[in-house]
Scaffold this motif. Structure first.
Motif, mmCIF file in Angstrom:
data_model
loop_
_atom_site.group_PDB
_atom_site.id
_atom_site.type_symbol
_atom_site.label_atom_id
_atom_site.label_comp_id
_atom_site.label_asym_id
_atom_site.label_seq_id
_atom_site.Cartn_x
_atom_site.Cartn_y
_atom_site.Cartn_z
ATOM 1 N N SER A 1 31.705 20.305 57.933
ATOM 2 C CA SER A 1 31.084 20.171 56.616
ATOM 3 C C SER A 1 29.582 20.322 56.817
ATOM 4 C CB SER A 1 31.408 18.814 55.978
ATOM 5 O OG SER A 1 30.895 17.758 56.761
ATOM 6 N N VAL A 2 28.893 20.845 55.796
ATOM 7 C CA VAL A 2 27.459 21.123 55.902
ATOM 8 C C VAL A 2 26.720 20.413 54.774
ATOM 9 C CG1 VAL A 2 25.692 22.917 56.033
ATOM 10 C CG2 VAL A 2 28.005 23.392 56.867
ATOM 11 N N SER A 3 25.586 19.804 55.106
ATOM 12 C CA SER A 3 24.758 19.141 54.096
ATOM 13 C C SER A 3 23.284 19.372 54.421
ATOM 14 C CB SER A 3 25.061 17.643 54.037
ATOM 15 O OG SER A 3 24.782 17.028 55.278
ATOM 16 N N TRP A 4 22.427 19.174 53.401
ATOM 17 C CA TRP A 4 20.983 19.360 53.551
ATOM 18 C C TRP A 4 20.248 18.084 53.163
ATOM 19 C CZ3 TRP A 4 18.477 23.829 55.235
ATOM 20 C CH2 TRP A 4 19.255 24.992 55.318
ATOM 21 N N THR A 5 19.073 17.879 53.770
ATOM 22 C CA THR A 5 18.183 16.797 53.351
ATOM 23 C C THR A 5 16.778 17.353 53.155
ATOM 24 O OG1 THR A 5 17.643 16.163 55.639
ATOM 25 C CG2 THR A 5 19.486 15.008 54.567
ATOM 26 N N HIS A 6 16.042 16.706 52.244
ATOM 27 C CA HIS A 6 14.650 17.064 51.948
ATOM 28 C C HIS A 6 13.785 15.892 52.374
ATOM 29 C CE1 HIS A 6 11.370 17.269 48.657
ATOM 30 N NE2 HIS A 6 10.990 17.998 49.689
ATOM 31 N N ASN A 7 12.952 16.106 53.407
ATOM 32 C CA ASN A 7 12.182 15.007 54.008
ATOM 33 C C ASN A 7 13.102 13.846 54.372
ATOM 34 O OD1 ASN A 7 9.683 16.241 54.086
ATOM 35 N ND2 ASN A 7 9.077 15.502 52.071
ATOM 36 N N PHE A 8 14.258 14.212 54.945
ATOM 37 C CA PHE A 8 15.248 13.272 55.474
ATOM 38 C C PHE A 8 15.899 12.410 54.393
ATOM 39 C CE2 PHE A 8 11.886 14.023 58.646
ATOM 40 C CZ PHE A 8 12.625 14.783 59.538
ATOM 41 N N GLN A 9 15.840 12.887 53.141
ATOM 42 C CA GLN A 9 16.543 12.250 52.030
ATOM 43 C C GLN A 9 17.588 13.237 51.502
ATOM 44 O OE1 GLN A 9 15.988 9.036 51.034
ATOM 45 N NE2 GLN A 9 14.474 8.883 52.687
ATOM 46 N N ILE B 1 19.745 15.643 49.405
ATOM 47 C CA ILE B 1 19.378 16.490 48.272
ATOM 48 C C ILE B 1 20.411 16.327 47.166
ATOM 49 C CG2 ILE B 1 19.183 18.879 47.484
ATOM 50 C CD1 ILE B 1 17.883 19.562 50.113
ATOM 51 N N THR B 2 19.977 15.788 46.043
ATOM 52 C CA THR B 2 20.856 15.613 44.889
ATOM 53 C C THR B 2 20.270 16.261 43.643
ATOM 54 O OG1 THR B 2 19.819 13.474 44.417
ATOM 55 C CG2 THR B 2 21.816 13.446 45.758
ATOM 56 N N ASP B 3 18.973 16.564 43.683
ATOM 57 C CA ASP B 3 18.289 17.143 42.527
ATOM 58 C C ASP B 3 18.736 18.587 42.327
ATOM 59 O OD1 ASP B 3 14.858 16.857 41.390
ATOM 60 O OD2 ASP B 3 16.540 17.964 40.551
#
Length: 203
Positions: free
Chosen positions: A74-82, A84-86
């Motif tokens: 599974s692959v996920s992303w974070t923005h500044n280690f938070q 991404i839900t926006d």
């Protein structure tokens, strides 16, 4: 030969999978293929990319996980280690791992794309991390890759062109200072000569 059974509680696609209930997957692993975690890398966007299909200014980061077996990922992303839900950050991930032809066996790869608004792209030190979670039959292993923005003043300008322009500006400024110094020296010499002539005339 005995084949190893691998259970994982989320859906993906494999060579010969079977599903039970709501998302539990049974995979029969090929004994001739070694279980191998993915190699993860992030590809930077094209220098020419500046807008998406809707005309909004964005840059696309591509996370590629490759050369792994089986396909439990599974692959996920974070923005500044938070996380991404926006909706401002659009994520597009392959529905399932796809078979990648390899001479040394049957391995898999998967890609995920993150569209970054230009206002975040031009800021320095913004971190975007791609996390690939891989189930090796016993444990979940996480592989992370982080891309950090360098910051560019002009969204339509590449980093290379920005550096080139600043270097040219420094050279031009140095030449201007040298010319000013030379001009000042010539003026001083001219004034000195005029004063010398006036002194001779008064005598």
């Amino acid at each position: 030969r005995r084949r190893q059974l691998c259970l994982q509680p989320f859906i993906s696609v494999n060579y010969d999978p079977a599903y039970f209930g709501a998302g539990t997957k049974l995979t029969v692993l090929d004994p001739d293929i070694k279980v191998k975690p993915p190699t993860v890398k992030i590809l930077e966007p094209s220098k020419k990319e500046c807008k998406d299909k809707k005309g909004k200014k964005k840059k696309t980061l591509v996370c590629v996980a490759s050369d792994f077996y089986p396909d439990h990922v599974s692959v996920s992303w974070t923005h500044n280690f938070q996380n991404i839900t926006d909706d401002e950050f659009q994520v597009s991930t392959d529905a399932a791992a796809t078979a990648a032809a390899k001479k040394d066996g049957k391995n898999y790869k998967i890609t995920s794309r993150l569209m970054v608004p230009i206002k975040d792209w031009v800021k320095p030190n913004i971190n975007f991390t791609c996390t690939v979670s891989f189930f090796n039959g016993t444990n979940n292993i996480k592989e992370n890759k982080t891309f950090t923005t360098k910051g560019i003043d002009n969204p339509g300008m590449t980093r290379e062109s920005y550096i080139k322009i600043t270097q040219n500006a420094k050279i031009s400024y140095t030449v201007l200072i040298l010319k000013s110094c030379l001009y000042a020296a010539l003026v001083c010499l001219l004034v000195w000569k005029l004063q010398g002539k006036r002194g001779k005339q008064t005598k």
